[in-house]
Design an enzyme around this catalytic site. Sequence first.
Site, PDB file in Angstrom:
ATOM      1  CB  CYS A 134      -0.998  -0.038   1.150  1.00 27.77           C
ATOM      2  SG  CYS A 134      -2.402   1.088   0.920  1.00 27.77           S
ATOM      3  CG  HIS A 141      -3.478  -3.400   3.204  1.00 30.59           C
ATOM      4  ND1 HIS A 141      -2.469  -3.041   4.080  1.00 30.59           N
ATOM      5  CD2 HIS A 141      -3.975  -2.238   2.704  1.00 30.59           C
ATOM      6  CE1 HIS A 141      -2.371  -1.723   4.127  1.00 30.59           C
ATOM      7  NE2 HIS A 141      -3.273  -1.209   3.297  1.00 30.59           N
ATOM      8  CD  GLU A 169      -1.201  -6.019   5.491  1.00 32.09           C
ATOM      9  OE1 GLU A 169      -1.805  -4.997   5.862  1.00 32.09           O
ATOM     10  OE2 GLU A 169      -0.845  -6.194   4.307  1.00 32.09           O
TER      11      GLU A 169
END
Length: 242
Positions: free
Chosen positions: A115, A217, A219
Amino acid sequence: MKKPVIGIAANILIVEGGTMPGIYRAYVNNDYVESIEMGGGIPVLLPVLTNQEDGARFLELVDGLVLSGGYDVAPDLYGEQPSPLQGFTMREVDTQYLQLIREADRRKKPVLGICKGAQMMNVAFGGTLYQDLGSQLTGSFQHVQKAPRGDATHMVDTEEESFIKSITGKRGWVNSFHHQAIKDMAEGFLVTARADDGVVECIERQEGSFMCGVQWHPEMMAKFQNETMINLFRQFILKCMD
């Protein structure tokens, strides 16, 4: 074989309530920590330091670098004045990101930007950003999703023979939590994934040490056992073992 140590560039959180309003905290969301563990690495947080030269020495201690998401990028870093919809910025964070990227480049350490991390990678090598997609890019769709963080909400098209295509395939589903995005590409990088509205979703360096930046994102998706995004971290960590 030893697991590689992966540094996570941390942010500064300004506490707004509770018993200590206004206090600064060094932080990253724990999803980053868990995702690096799932990918086979040992995560360590790299806090923002006052002395940027000291911060650059972090790269002596780690095998790879993850640039986490965070506040908007200060527009003067890519030669622009702030637009009315430019969000909150924190210069000390941006300055350390730039220092870490340049030191990782010098030391040939692999970098994964997430990001804001992808945007800073682009800025570090001379690229620019859209300060606000909704007001600056006609036809852009919703990139701040109204759905749980682990849910994918739009697709990306990837380029042949790219690192990201080896992870997501030609068409992949991703989540989305950003209102800024890459505009002019930095020299030495290629766009290797775009959303259907044309927004840049992944960039990869063409020469030198490995650098890849994704606008979504992974994660957050990996936290909820998305195997594709766990594999993204796994493949990045393998590059840190070369």
